[in-house]
Design a protein around this motif. Structure first.
Motif, mmCIF file in Angstrom:
data_model
loop_
_atom_site.group_PDB
_atom_site.id
_atom_site.type_symbol
_atom_site.label_atom_id
_atom_site.label_comp_id
_atom_site.label_asym_id
_atom_site.label_seq_id
_atom_site.Cartn_x
_atom_site.Cartn_y
_atom_site.Cartn_z
ATOM 1 N N LEU A 125 -6.522 11.936 0.438
ATOM 2 C CA LEU A 125 -6.624 10.526 0.824
ATOM 3 C C LEU A 125 -5.461 10.178 1.751
ATOM 4 C CD1 LEU A 125 -7.919 7.675 0.476
ATOM 5 C CD2 LEU A 125 -6.394 7.349 -1.487
ATOM 6 N N ILE A 127 -3.595 7.368 3.620
ATOM 7 C CA ILE A 127 -3.272 5.963 3.851
ATOM 8 C C ILE A 127 -1.931 5.859 4.572
ATOM 9 C CG2 ILE A 127 -2.939 3.689 2.761
ATOM 10 C CD1 ILE A 127 -5.603 4.769 1.885
ATOM 11 N N THR A 128 -0.901 6.515 4.007
ATOM 12 C CA THR A 128 0.480 6.338 4.483
ATOM 13 C C THR A 128 0.675 6.863 5.901
ATOM 14 O OG1 THR A 128 1.195 6.624 2.201
ATOM 15 C CG2 THR A 128 2.897 6.804 3.895
ATOM 16 N N GLY A 133 4.214 2.645 5.289
ATOM 17 C CA GLY A 133 4.141 3.226 3.950
ATOM 18 C C GLY A 133 3.866 2.123 2.955
ATOM 19 N N SER A 134 4.930 1.467 2.514
ATOM 20 C CA SER A 134 4.754 0.334 1.591
ATOM 21 C C SER A 134 3.918 -0.758 2.258
ATOM 22 C CB SER A 134 6.117 -0.250 1.223
ATOM 23 O OG SER A 134 6.923 0.732 0.628
ATOM 24 N N PHE A 158 2.894 12.345 4.478
ATOM 25 C CA PHE A 158 2.998 12.543 3.019
ATOM 26 C C PHE A 158 1.623 12.697 2.355
ATOM 27 C CE2 PHE A 158 6.725 9.377 3.601
ATOM 28 C CZ PHE A 158 7.614 10.393 3.943
ATOM 29 N N THR A 160 -1.075 14.309 0.262
ATOM 30 C CA THR A 160 -1.288 15.355 -0.740
ATOM 31 C C THR A 160 -2.600 16.080 -0.439
ATOM 32 O OG1 THR A 160 -0.095 14.024 -2.353
ATOM 33 C CG2 THR A 160 -1.513 15.767 -3.239
ATOM 34 N N LEU A 359 9.235 11.716 -8.202
ATOM 35 C CA LEU A 359 8.271 11.074 -7.297
ATOM 36 C C LEU A 359 7.570 9.873 -7.950
ATOM 37 C CD1 LEU A 359 7.108 11.255 -4.448
ATOM 38 C CD2 LEU A 359 5.147 12.411 -5.435
ATOM 39 N N GLY A 364 2.417 6.325 -4.309
ATOM 40 C CA GLY A 364 1.369 5.397 -4.757
ATOM 41 C C GLY A 364 1.862 3.983 -4.983
ATOM 42 N N THR A 366 5.935 2.093 -4.379
ATOM 43 C CA THR A 366 7.277 2.245 -4.971
ATOM 44 C C THR A 366 7.477 1.180 -6.058
ATOM 45 O OG1 THR A 366 8.314 0.701 -3.432
ATOM 46 C CG2 THR A 366 8.215 3.014 -2.732
ATOM 47 N N GLU A 368 9.760 -0.923 -6.233
ATOM 48 C CA GLU A 368 10.116 -2.217 -5.614
ATOM 49 C C GLU A 368 8.843 -2.964 -5.206
ATOM 50 O OE1 GLU A 368 11.477 0.716 -4.738
ATOM 51 O OE2 GLU A 368 13.509 0.478 -5.486
HETATM 52 C C1 LIG Z 1 5.034 14.028 -2.303
HETATM 53 C C2 LIG Z 1 4.336 12.789 -1.818
HETATM 54 C C3 LIG Z 1 2.940 12.725 -1.901
HETATM 55 C C4 LIG Z 1 2.279 11.597 -1.403
HETATM 56 N N1 LIG Z 1 0.894 11.590 -1.370
HETATM 57 C C5 LIG Z 1 0.259 10.629 -0.658
HETATM 58 C C6 LIG Z 1 -1.154 10.720 -0.408
HETATM 59 O O1 LIG Z 1 -1.842 11.637 -0.883
HETATM 60 N N2 LIG Z 1 -1.733 9.761 0.374
HETATM 61 C C7 LIG Z 1 -1.018 8.723 0.909
HETATM 62 O O2 LIG Z 1 -1.606 7.920 1.617
HETATM 63 N N3 LIG Z 1 0.313 8.599 0.682
HETATM 64 C C8 LIG Z 1 0.971 9.534 -0.076
HETATM 65 N N4 LIG Z 1 2.337 9.432 -0.289
HETATM 66 C C9 LIG Z 1 3.072 8.319 0.313
HETATM 67 C C10 LIG Z 1 3.664 7.319 -0.680
HETATM 68 O O3 LIG Z 1 2.671 6.533 -1.259
HETATM 69 C C11 LIG Z 1 4.707 6.513 0.115
HETATM 70 O O4 LIG Z 1 5.816 7.376 0.330
HETATM 71 C C12 LIG Z 1 5.138 5.253 -0.586
HETATM 72 O O5 LIG Z 1 4.088 4.332 -0.634
HETATM 73 C C13 LIG Z 1 6.358 4.590 0.110
HETATM 74 O O6 LIG Z 1 6.175 4.444 1.487
HETATM 75 P P1 LIG Z 1 7.332 4.957 2.481
HETATM 76 O O7 LIG Z 1 7.642 6.353 2.087
HETATM 77 O O8 LIG Z 1 6.888 4.722 3.872
HETATM 78 O O9 LIG Z 1 8.589 4.081 2.134
HETATM 79 P P2 LIG Z 1 9.024 2.699 2.851
HETATM 80 O O10 LIG Z 1 7.868 1.769 2.860
HETATM 81 O O11 LIG Z 1 9.677 3.033 4.144
HETATM 82 O O12 LIG Z 1 10.124 2.178 1.849
HETATM 83 C C14 LIG Z 1 11.490 2.584 1.891
HETATM 84 C C15 LIG Z 1 12.243 1.828 0.804
HETATM 85 O O13 LIG Z 1 12.181 0.429 1.061
HETATM 86 C C16 LIG Z 1 11.651 -0.250 -0.068
HETATM 87 N N5 LIG Z 1 10.856 -1.400 0.363
HETATM 88 C C17 LIG Z 1 9.885 -1.454 1.311
HETATM 89 N N6 LIG Z 1 9.363 -2.681 1.393
HETATM 90 C C18 LIG Z 1 10.009 -3.432 0.472
HETATM 91 C C19 LIG Z 1 9.927 -4.796 0.053
HETATM 92 N N7 LIG Z 1 9.027 -5.649 0.577
HETATM 93 N N8 LIG Z 1 10.782 -5.232 -0.911
HETATM 94 C C20 LIG Z 1 11.672 -4.380 -1.484
HETATM 95 N N9 LIG Z 1 11.787 -3.084 -1.138
HETATM 96 C C21 LIG Z 1 10.971 -2.624 -0.179
HETATM 97 C C22 LIG Z 1 10.806 0.793 -0.788
HETATM 98 O O14 LIG Z 1 10.614 0.472 -2.152
HETATM 99 C C23 LIG Z 1 11.646 2.033 -0.592
HETATM 100 O O15 LIG Z 1 12.648 2.101 -1.554
HETATM 101 C C24 LIG Z 1 3.018 10.517 -0.864
HETATM 102 C C25 LIG Z 1 4.416 10.568 -0.834
HETATM 103 C C26 LIG Z 1 5.073 11.685 -1.285
HETATM 104 C C27 LIG Z 1 6.571 11.750 -1.169
#
Ligand SMILES: Cc1cc2nc3c(=O)[nH]c(=O)nc-3n(C[C@H](O)[C@H](O)[C@H](O)COP(=O)(O)OP(=O)(O)OC[C@H]3O[C@@H](n4cnc5c(N)ncnc54)[C@H](O)[C@@H]3O)c2cc1C
Length: 388
Positions: A125, A127-128, A133-134, A158, A160, A359, A364, A366, A368
């Protein structure tokens, strides 16, 4: 076993699954962790055993069982101590396949859901994105309508199963001017020209392949659109409830396994003339963790029961992931401490468990972001509704 949720049939399923994992999976885990690749034969065996079809319709080869069979699958996967192997399995069976089952047309289900259940096709899947990401709505990938097909451009990260999957469920903007309200879902074969995958090197989940994907003028037939155009965001948010509960269940299960292992270790390890389970400082800490894990587990079971009964438990699933992943990290941190130097050594299970568990509060959604969602629901009285 807790008879509020599990029947004798559930218990029998758990027993046979545990024996299967011990015999067919556990002996290969170290190799898969080292290679960052899970061999194909085990996907087929999972398919033959019906494990991918637990929650899916009989029409496509599934077993259409209640959600507690899925709970058992998730819990038992944690006990073989490879967060990466478990993630590969549940990301296929519950991230990719949930979208295929809920939004896919009959043709898509014949072509992708049936072979997914059989273990012949693996899904991921997507999405990211590197810049979303978030903030899912900030994604930049676009799928432009070109008459009888779409042209997809952009990137994901990222993902999977993203390197070895046979198909990808991809979110992309079909109406970029509408922001988050202009996202649609597509299903695409991963060998379609224009798709490139690069494998990422990670702290944990090492058996699972995690990909950065690029899309360069990828041609997608209109028939590969899943559900309604521009409805992608609500579909994603709706399915997050299950994904987050899954991550909560995984967390309570790995914490429970960590405690079980550590209690055994503490009963055998001696210091100052007695087994270390006699030191009050350790006794109090481990029972405190055991209490937190038990409470998380029971909350997760109640939430699973309500989800299975058709309730939209978005708040509870969010709480489940938030709390259970925190409890699991703290529990595993303490359990590693109770093993002393052996906790830090790869031959003992806590080292990998600590890496893999980290992780939990990130993937899925964070912690936060989960707190943001809960703040909106609890403080601002926002009510999230399902997409359909
Ligand atoms: C091993 C692994 C497997 C994964 N598998 C998948 C997958 O299969 N499919 C998929 O789509 N995604 C997948 N992901 C992605 C995962 O869901 C994202 O890494 C996650 O949603 C965070 O997005 P980001 O890494 O861009 O962090 P960012 O959005 O850049 O966030 C960075 C930091 O800022 C904080 N932050 C951001 N916005 C806010 C806010 N409004 N208020 C407070 N804090 C905030 C976050 O909590 C975090 O601490 C995977 C990630 C990993 C590491």
């Amino acid at each position: 076993m807790n008879r509020l949720y599990f029947t004798e049939e559930h218990d029998m399923f758990r027993e046979s699954l545990r024996a299967f994992l011990k015999k067919e999976v556990a002996p290969h885990i170290d190799k898969w962790e080292k290679d960052g690749k899970i061999e194909r034969f085990i996907w087929e065996k999972f398919g033959e055993m019906g494990y991918f079809g637990l929650a899916y319709p009989e029409k496509y080869g599934g077993l259409d069982l209640d959600l507690f069979y899925t709970v058992i699958l998730l819990e038992e996967l944690q006990r073989i101590n490879s967060g990466g192997f478990a993630a590969a399995i549940w990301a296929h069976a519950y991230l990719a396949m949930t979208h295929v089952n809920k939004e896919g047309s009959d043709d898509i289900k014949e072509k992708y859901l049936a072979p997914s259940i059989a273990g012949e096709k693996i899904g991921g899947l997507c999405i990211t994105e590197p810049f979303g990401g978030s903030d899912v709505a900030a994604m930049r990938s676009t799928a432009k309508d070109e008459g009888d097909h779409y042209i997809l451009n952009g990137s994901k990260t990222f993902i999977t199963n993203g390197v070895y999957a046979d198909y990808l469920v991809i979110a992309a903007k079909t109406s970029p001017e509408k922001g988050g309200k202009g996202i649609s879902m597509f299903i695409v074969d991963s060998d379609t020209p224009g798709i490139n995958a690069t494998k990422l090197n990670k702290l944990g989940w090492r058996a699972s392949d995690t990909a950065e994907l690029s899309f360069d003028n990828v041609k997608i037939p209109k028939s590969q659109l899943m559900g309604e155009k521009d409805m992608g965001f609500p579909y994603i948010m709706q399915h997050f409830a299950l994904e987050r509960l899954i991550m909560g269940i995984n967390a309570h299960a790995r914490a429970e396994y960590a405690i079980e292992y550590t209690l055994q270790y503490m009963s055998e390890r001696e210091a100052f003339g007695k087994s270390i389970n006699q030191f009050q400082a350790l006794r109090h800490r481990i029972v405190e963790r055991a209490t937190e894990v038990e409470i998380s587990k029971n909350f997760n079971y109640t939430t699973a029961k309500r989800l299975d009964a058709g309730e939209y438990v978005v708040k509870e699933a969010t709480m489940s992931k938030l709390q259970s992943t925190k409890v699991a990290d703290e529990t595993i941190y303490d359990c590693l401490q109770f093993l002393g130097g052996y906790g830090y050594i790869e031959e003992y299970p806590l080292a990998r468990m600590l890496r893999d568990s980290r992780l939990g509060p990130i993937g899925g959604g964070t912690s936060e972001i989960l707190k943001e969602i809960l703040s909106k629901m609890i403080i601002d009285n926002k009510d999230y509704k399902p997409a359909t």
